[in-house]
Design an enzyme around this catalytic site. Structure first.
Site, short mmCIF file in Angstrom:
data_model
loop_
_atom_site.label_atom_id
_atom_site.label_comp_id
_atom_site.label_asym_id
_atom_site.label_seq_id
_atom_site.Cartn_x
_atom_site.Cartn_y
_atom_site.Cartn_z
N ASP A 1 0.85 -1.19 0.00
CA ASP A 1 0.00 0.00 0.00
C ASP A 1 0.89 1.24 0.00
O ASP A 1 1.90 1.31 0.69
CB ASP A 1 -0.91 -0.01 1.24
CG ASP A 1 -2.04 0.99 1.11
OD1 ASP A 1 -3.20 0.58 0.97
OD2 ASP A 1 -1.75 2.22 1.18
N GLU B 1 -11.71 3.71 -1.33
CA GLU B 1 -11.18 4.79 -2.19
C GLU B 1 -11.04 4.34 -3.64
O GLU B 1 -11.22 5.13 -4.55
CB GLU B 1 -9.79 5.21 -1.70
CG GLU B 1 -9.76 5.89 -0.37
CD GLU B 1 -8.32 6.10 0.11
OE1 GLU B 1 -7.38 5.99 -0.70
OE2 GLU B 1 -8.16 6.37 1.31
N VAL B 2 -10.63 3.10 -3.83
CA VAL B 2 -10.32 2.62 -5.18
C VAL B 2 -11.38 1.59 -5.58
O VAL B 2 -11.52 0.56 -4.92
CB VAL B 2 -8.91 2.00 -5.24
CG1 VAL B 2 -8.61 1.51 -6.66
CG2 VAL B 2 -7.85 3.01 -4.79
N HIS C 1 -10.16 -5.22 -3.54
CA HIS C 1 -8.85 -5.53 -2.99
C HIS C 1 -8.97 -5.88 -1.52
O HIS C 1 -9.85 -5.41 -0.81
CB HIS C 1 -7.88 -4.35 -3.16
CG HIS C 1 -8.43 -3.05 -2.65
ND1 HIS C 1 -9.34 -2.30 -3.36
CD2 HIS C 1 -8.19 -2.38 -1.50
CE1 HIS C 1 -9.64 -1.22 -2.67
NE2 HIS C 1 -8.96 -1.24 -1.53
#
Ligand code: DGP
Length: 118
Positions: A31, A96-97, A101
């Site tokens: 990260d 956020e993305v 994940h």
């Protein structure tokens, strides 16, 4: 292009990133804003926006997230001390993305499971 997330670019190696693990289903890398001494993201190679979007055909890739997490935890030496696996979905979880994940966090006491609102 819906598949064009920052993680898709990392998976396609268009953005230089130290890839810790990659196979035909998942990719793992550190990260960019680590929250613990070990903070690795394990992402599905197929761009799945959120856990709301998983399909039965994704089950192999979703299972692979766990086997790769366990392998990396052992490699990082945190398998016995412990670690936390987190998958965020949408706004209230702080996703956020928009590319599914799993966070692998460890190397220190991680504290309560859920932070109190600030
Ligand atoms: P989440 O909030 O669950 O969507 O977590 C997204 C994580 O992705 C966040 O901890 C920061 C990380 N991140 C965002 N952009 C990049 C990037 O370009 N490279 C890497 N390595 N990590 C990123």
């Amino acid at each position: 292009m819906a598949d064009d997330t920052i993680f898709a670019k990392i998976i396609r190696r268009e953005i230089p990133t130290d890839i810790l693990y990659q196979d035909e289903l998942v990719t793992a890398f550190r990260d960019i804003h680590p929250q613990a001494p070990t903070h690795i993201l394990i992402v599905t190679n197929r761009t799945i926006a959120t856990t709301n979007d998983v399909q039965p055909e994704d089950e192999l890739a979703l299972g692979r997230l766990f086997t790769v997490a366990a392998k990396l935890a052992k490699e990082m030496g945190i398998d016995e001390s412990g670690y936390r696996l987190i998958v965020n979905c949408n706004r209230d979880a702080g996703q956020e993305v928009p590319h599914l994940h799993m966070h692998l966090l460890g190397g220190r006491r991680l504290g309560p499971l859920v932070a109190r609102p600030g």
